[in-house]
Design an enzyme around this catalytic site. Sequence first.
Site, PDB file in Angstrom:
ATOM      1  N   GLU A 116     -52.338 -18.140 -12.943  1.00 53.68           N
ATOM      2  CA  GLU A 116     -52.299 -19.505 -12.410  1.00 53.68           C
ATOM      3  C   GLU A 116     -50.922 -19.785 -11.806  1.00 53.68           C
ATOM      4  O   GLU A 116     -49.913 -19.262 -12.266  1.00 53.68           O
ATOM      5  CB  GLU A 116     -52.645 -20.499 -13.515  1.00 53.68           C
ATOM      6  CG  GLU A 116     -54.095 -20.322 -13.991  1.00 53.68           C
ATOM      7  CD  GLU A 116     -54.521 -21.373 -14.995  1.00 53.68           C
ATOM      8  OE1 GLU A 116     -55.674 -21.853 -14.878  1.00 53.68           O
ATOM      9  OE2 GLU A 116     -53.719 -21.724 -15.874  1.00 53.68           O
ATOM     10  N   CYS A 129     -44.317 -23.305  -9.283  1.00 59.29           N
ATOM     11  CA  CYS A 129     -44.150 -22.660 -10.587  1.00 59.29           C
ATOM     12  C   CYS A 129     -44.977 -21.377 -10.562  1.00 59.29           C
ATOM     13  O   CYS A 129     -46.203 -21.437 -10.467  1.00 59.29           O
ATOM     14  CB  CYS A 129     -44.622 -23.586 -11.699  1.00 59.29           C
ATOM     15  SG  CYS A 129     -44.539 -22.815 -13.328  1.00 59.29           S
ATOM     16  N   CYS A 136     -49.007 -12.899 -21.730  1.00 64.19           N
ATOM     17  CA  CYS A 136     -47.580 -12.840 -22.046  1.00 64.19           C
ATOM     18  C   CYS A 136     -47.299 -11.862 -23.183  1.00 64.19           C
ATOM     19  O   CYS A 136     -48.132 -11.665 -24.058  1.00 64.19           O
ATOM     20  CB  CYS A 136     -47.048 -14.219 -22.455  1.00 64.19           C
ATOM     21  SG  CYS A 136     -45.247 -14.213 -22.612  1.00 64.19           S
ATOM     22  N   CYS A 140     -45.210 -17.867 -28.040  1.00 63.70           N
ATOM     23  CA  CYS A 140     -44.606 -19.150 -28.402  1.00 63.70           C
ATOM     24  C   CYS A 140     -45.734 -20.105 -28.813  1.00 63.70           C
ATOM     25  O   CYS A 140     -46.742 -20.226 -28.105  1.00 63.70           O
ATOM     26  CB  CYS A 140     -43.807 -19.699 -27.231  1.00 63.70           C
ATOM     27  SG  CYS A 140     -42.545 -18.522 -26.673  1.00 63.70           S
ATOM     28  N   CYS A 143     -47.297 -22.847 -26.448  1.00 63.57           N
ATOM     29  CA  CYS A 143     -47.637 -22.427 -25.079  1.00 63.57           C
ATOM     30  C   CYS A 143     -49.041 -21.822 -25.005  1.00 63.57           C
ATOM     31  O   CYS A 143     -49.368 -20.893 -25.758  1.00 63.57           O
ATOM     32  CB  CYS A 143     -46.621 -21.387 -24.614  1.00 63.57           C
ATOM     33  SG  CYS A 143     -47.014 -20.697 -22.996  1.00 63.57           S
ATOM     34  N   GLU A 198     -43.100 -13.772 -19.536  1.00 67.41           N
ATOM     35  CA  GLU A 198     -41.648 -13.762 -19.743  1.00 67.41           C
ATOM     36  C   GLU A 198     -41.028 -12.958 -18.602  1.00 67.41           C
ATOM     37  O   GLU A 198     -41.118 -11.716 -18.582  1.00 67.41           O
ATOM     38  CB  GLU A 198     -41.301 -13.151 -21.096  1.00 67.41           C
ATOM     39  CG  GLU A 198     -39.863 -12.791 -21.308  1.00 67.41           C
ATOM     40  CD  GLU A 198     -38.873 -13.906 -21.018  1.00 67.41           C
ATOM     41  OE1 GLU A 198     -38.078 -13.737 -20.061  1.00 67.41           O
ATOM     42  OE2 GLU A 198     -38.885 -14.921 -21.734  1.00 67.41           O
ATOM     43  N   SER A 229     -36.734 -19.021 -15.978  1.00 63.46           N
ATOM     44  CA  SER A 229     -36.741 -19.500 -17.354  1.00 63.46           C
ATOM     45  C   SER A 229     -37.070 -18.361 -18.300  1.00 63.46           C
ATOM     46  O   SER A 229     -38.075 -17.679 -18.118  1.00 63.46           O
ATOM     47  CB  SER A 229     -37.779 -20.612 -17.527  1.00 63.46           C
ATOM     48  OG  SER A 229     -37.880 -20.945 -18.907  1.00 63.46           O
ATOM     49  N   SER A 251     -35.782 -21.378 -22.717  1.00 66.94           N
ATOM     50  CA  SER A 251     -36.776 -22.046 -23.575  1.00 66.94           C
ATOM     51  C   SER A 251     -36.161 -22.168 -24.955  1.00 66.94           C
ATOM     52  O   SER A 251     -36.277 -21.268 -25.776  1.00 66.94           O
ATOM     53  CB  SER A 251     -38.040 -21.181 -23.672  1.00 66.94           C
ATOM     54  OG  SER A 251     -38.814 -21.300 -22.529  1.00 66.94           O
ATOM     55  N   HIS A 253     -35.869 -25.196 -27.490  1.00 64.90           N
ATOM     56  CA  HIS A 253     -36.938 -25.828 -28.277  1.00 64.90           C
ATOM     57  C   HIS A 253     -36.691 -26.034 -29.766  1.00 64.90           C
ATOM     58  O   HIS A 253     -37.554 -26.576 -30.465  1.00 64.90           O
ATOM     59  CB  HIS A 253     -38.256 -25.051 -28.131  1.00 64.90           C
ATOM     60  CG  HIS A 253     -38.687 -24.830 -26.728  1.00 64.90           C
ATOM     61  ND1 HIS A 253     -38.730 -25.842 -25.796  1.00 64.90           N
ATOM     62  CD2 HIS A 253     -39.045 -23.716 -26.077  1.00 64.90           C
ATOM     63  CE1 HIS A 253     -39.134 -25.346 -24.643  1.00 64.90           C
ATOM     64  NE2 HIS A 253     -39.327 -24.063 -24.767  1.00 64.90           N
ATOM     65  N   ASN A 328     -47.401 -30.883 -23.790  1.00 62.81           N
ATOM     66  CA  ASN A 328     -48.690 -31.069 -23.101  1.00 62.81           C
ATOM     67  C   ASN A 328     -49.762 -30.344 -23.889  1.00 62.81           C
ATOM     68  O   ASN A 328     -49.739 -29.119 -23.953  1.00 62.81           O
ATOM     69  CB  ASN A 328     -48.597 -30.518 -21.679  1.00 62.81           C
ATOM     70  CG  ASN A 328     -47.550 -31.248 -20.873  1.00 62.81           C
ATOM     71  OD1 ASN A 328     -47.627 -32.454 -20.683  1.00 62.81           O
ATOM     72  ND2 ASN A 328     -46.516 -30.524 -20.459  1.00 62.81           N
TER      73      ASN A 328
HETATM   74  S1  SF4 Z   1     -43.331 -19.985 -23.279  1.00 60.54           S
HETATM   75 FE1  SF4 Z   1     -43.088 -18.283 -21.868  1.00 60.54          FE
HETATM   76  S2  SF4 Z   1     -42.462 -16.579 -23.153  1.00 60.54           S
HETATM   77 FE2  SF4 Z   1     -43.363 -18.100 -24.510  1.00 60.54          FE
HETATM   78  S3  SF4 Z   1     -45.540 -17.515 -24.674  1.00 60.54           S
HETATM   79 FE3  SF4 Z   1     -45.349 -19.025 -23.004  1.00 60.54          FE
HETATM   80  S4  SF4 Z   1     -45.180 -17.796 -21.167  1.00 60.54           S
HETATM   81 FE4  SF4 Z   1     -44.692 -16.462 -22.895  1.00 60.54          FE
END
Ligand code: SF4
Length: 395
Positions: A116, A129, A136, A140, A143, A198, A229, A251, A253, A328
């Site tokens: 996407e 973006c 991935c 995280c 996410c 990533e 990022s 990232s 957090h 979100n």
């Molecule tokens: S925030 Fe980035 S590194 Fe973490 S799971 Fe999502 S896509 Fe992967």
Amino acid sequence: MTDSTAPITQDVMTIPRKLPEGPINIVGLTREALRDTLIAQGTPEKQAKMRVNQIWQWVYQWGVRDFAEMTNLSKAYRTELARNFVIEIPEMVSRQVSADGTRKYLVRIAGDHEVEVVYIPETDRGTLCISSQVGCTLTCSFCHTGTQKLVRNLTAGEIIGQVMMARDDLGEWPEPGQGTGDNGPRLLSNIVLMGMGEPLYNFDNVRDAMKIAMDGEGISLSRRRITLSTSGVVPEIAKTAEEIGCMLAVSFHATTDEVRDKLVPINKKWNIATLLDALREYPKVSNSERITFEYVMLKDVNDSDEDARRLVQLIKGIPAKINLIPFNEWPGAPHQRSDWDRIEKFADIIYKAGYASPIRTPRGEDIMAACGQLKSASERARKSRRQIESEAGIG
Ligand code: SF4
């Protein structure tokens, strides 16, 4: 959790003399690789540099996909190019437009995989973006992409191809002979590598793609309008400054290792102290090129006043800005968004400590295009159809 120690890359830097079977895709080749390949395909060495410049301008400045249209090349040479090369970008499978103008694209790449891509228009700029992996490497907890196992890295062509696909959709290619920006302000003026994956676990392809985006003879985006990022792949951070030169976002957090280990599991490998040391050493950091600390606001997880105060303590000495991201939600998400007054109180503490702390306006929520909501829909669909078929005893 997959083994995050084994970065996966697909190096497409220089094409070996033995060329792959079939036509080669020009999109994603660096200037050096394109030159090597043209010579390997028979272009006289002394002409190669000029040919690279000509082809580069057609493909990346004017968005041409047919060699026949490259009128400053001889007919015979165009025919030869068409025999040995293609100009291919990822296919747009679907395009959703949010009530707030945000566009989400589902694009298909080799192997029938899908990623996407999100375009966010604003009054003074337009940000794309883009994704760097299918799924991935990491997981995280806030996410949606993190729930999709890594399928593979994108090639440099598939990464820059997302930018080209969006420019097609926005109709933003200048006419041949025209310069970029001759038609007024750019609709696609910024790139953020904040989509799926990533980027520092696919360094070489991301680097090559961003070099193409920054090349002044083509798409010509300033390095300061490109932000990468990372979740904190410490060994690759300095290389980002040295080999790409774009802006950096992290990232972050969380303000304790205990919490960050859960939210951003790569923290178990490179914890907060190690990450901050790498950021203090970031070769490009300065007051005019601040590092962006991304901080997702999760209810009763990382949003206390104490967290805010600890955050400004941790980043002391690093030219920084803090981007607060109201979480979100996505189906099955283990978190909730902090209440707005909590987010504003958090932002106020940071602001009073001297840091810009913009609260990121959620965009495209109605089409699941907001930060952290991306996931390849096809993956989910395919499963259920197969399940349906097997339940129905078909296939
Ligand atoms: S925030 Fe980035 S590194 Fe973490 S799971 Fe999502 S896509 Fe992967």
